[in-house]
Motif scaffolding. Structure first.
Motif: not given
Length: 503
Positions: A389-395
């Motif tokens: 999964x492509x996920x945003x940083x700092x999550x």
């Protein structure tokens, strides 16, 4: 002039724990006197029913019953028999964040089961439990939105608009439904029920008016003796339930799950009489727009400003993806016909990769088949399913996985080829600290001397016009006007002419 903070209170729940864990239960069981001796155990099918959820200080306790149906060949006979063994269980999870009164949602199933003979009248039964649990904690967050008063002192205020994601409600409901089932005309009549299992399908949750409507289906799979052959039949049991969550906000995203509390399945005169008790659970994510006052000062006289960082959930996104998995199972005994194939998830793991996360679900496939000489055989194989999964940083990210659709096993050279689809579902959450004014009063320390009417200074790296205006007793509006700035933003290194107001 007196100043008073105007506050609002945001109420909701925070997800303090979310994950999957496993537990093994074993029991020595005696074959009842009315049943013949065991010659060979073919397979074991596990079913798990959740009875109670209990959350204390630092500890979560789930209790219920696991039922294992053991399929075996009796001594001196060729037709299979079945025995059901009940194993009571308690699953305990410790976490210092757990507190009495916190809502808990749980889904539990049997990831695998087996049985071994100790002698013809005694066997050791084992079942592995896979538990998904989420614990929520009620929170009250007080935010300052504005300041009333202070106009005579030249009060300047900095507002920060925020988009927040709040779990506004957590609810559950137990419901029961019954049905009478007959196999289709293409299948032989049911003479003896050997075993059954219930597979929970997906749950569709949406608001109709102010009611949250859950719709889904439960697949009931039964293997029975019909005439001279063993037959599998699959029934689809649809359901629809309403959960009352009070007010239905405009931007609400429900997250729902179901688990079984009991299943009673009896064969009577060629028909299956089925009664299911189901626990439906839902959490309601709500998106809200709020504005907080994050800083303030007065240009005419010094004030003490107290600012407190407040943690807000600024993003909560739910996504899902289906991935195919397959593996060659070396059966040892060549297969002629597959009677039944089921898949259960045993564990979940995640690892960061470039640009996101990789989820790996471990599954076990249980296959019941006939050999080339019509002997009944059972085999299990571990199969991994992987999703990136492509996920945003700092999550932070919480993921679960379940098999969807019908798993298949096909005899091939060397064994059985198993295929199934796994649905990965994950929630991505970002929490950020937002400064909020919590106190504002005249300073006891007075300024010495008179400030100059104009100050010239350079905008430093990472500095905003607000910071300069506050330090120099000016306003952002006055600075923009004096320097012909089209907006309240300027590049680092800009030389600024700053008119001051404070005497």
């Amino acid at each position: 002039m007196d100043m008073e903070l105007q506050r609002i209170t945001m109420e909701g729940y925070r997800l303090v724990s979310h994950g999957m864990f496993s537990q093994e239960e074993t029991l020595e069981s005696i074959v009842p006197d009315a049943c013949p001796d065991i010659s060979r155990i073919v397979s074991a099918v596990g079913k798990v029913f959740l009875k109670d959820k209990e959350l204390g200080e630092g500890s979560l306790r789930l209790s219920g019953t696991a039922r294992v149906t053991v399929l075996y060949i009796p001594e001196g006979e060729s037709a299979p028999r079945s025995l059901e063994v009940s194993l009571p269980f308690q699953c305990v999870r410790d976490d210092p964040q757990f507190h009495s009164g916190c809502p808990v949602q749980a889904v539990i199933h049997a990831s695998s089961a087996d049985a071994r003979t100790m002698n013809p009248r005694k066997m050791l039964v084992r079942v592995n439990l896979a538990v998904w649990a989420a614990v929520y904690q009620q929170e009250h967050c007080e935010l300052s939105q504005d300041v009333a008063g202070g106009e005579g002192d030249g009060l300047e205020k900095l507002f920060s608009p925020c988009k927040c994601c709040v779990i506004s409600d957590v609810a559950e409901k137990v419901f029961t439904f019954s049905d009478v089932l007959r196999p289709p005309a293409s299948k032989p009549e049911m003479e003896e029920l050997l075993f059954y299992r219930a597979e929970l399908g997906s749950v569709d949750a949406k608001f109709i008016g102010k009611k949250l409507v859950l719709k889904g289906d439960i697949q009931l799979i039964a293997v029975y003796q019909g005439g001279e052959s063993l037959t599998q039949v699959r029934f689809e049991l649809p359901y629809s339930q309403i959960l009352d969550l009070g007010v239905a906000p405009d931007e609400a995203e429900p997250e729902a799950a179901v688990t079984l509390k009991s299943v009673d399945c009896r064969l009577r005169e060629g028909e299956l009489e089925v009664t299911l008790e189901v626990l439906a659970q839902a959490a309601l994510w709500v998106r809200q727009s709020v504005t907080v006052i994050s800083d303030a000062y007065c240009v005419r006289r010094p004030f003490d400003v107290e600012r407190t960082p407040v943690r807000l959930c600024t993003m909560a996104e739910r996504s899902s993806r289906r991935e195919s998995a397959r593996k060659l199972c070396e059966s040892g005994i060549p297969a002629k016909q597959v009677l039944d194939c089921s898949v259960s998830m045993t564990s979940m793991a995640s690892a960061p990769v470039a640009g996101g996360m990789e989820f790996t679900a471990q599954a076990v496939a249980s296959i019941l088949y006939l050999s080339e000489d019509d002997a009944l055989c059972g085999v299990e194989v571990d199969i991994p399913a992987v999703c990136r999964a492509d996920l945003p940083a700092d999550c932070s990210c919480a993921c679960s996985c379940r098999p969807v659709g019908e798993a298949t096993a096909v005899p091939v050279t060397g064994g059985l080829e198993v295929r199934f689809e796994a649905e990965f579902s994950w929630t991505t959450v970002r929490e950020e600290q937002v400064n909020c004014v919590t106190g504002l009063k005249p300073s006891a320390v007075q300024e010495a001397g008179v400030r100059p009417s104009v100050v010239i200074r350079r905008l430093e790296q990472g500095e905003a016009l607000w910071d300069v205006a506050k330090a120099c007793a000016s306003t952002v509006k006055d600075i923009c006007s004096a320097n012909n700035l089209p907006s309240d933003e300027a590049s680092a290194g800009t030389l600024l002419l700053i008119p001051t107001r404070r005497c």
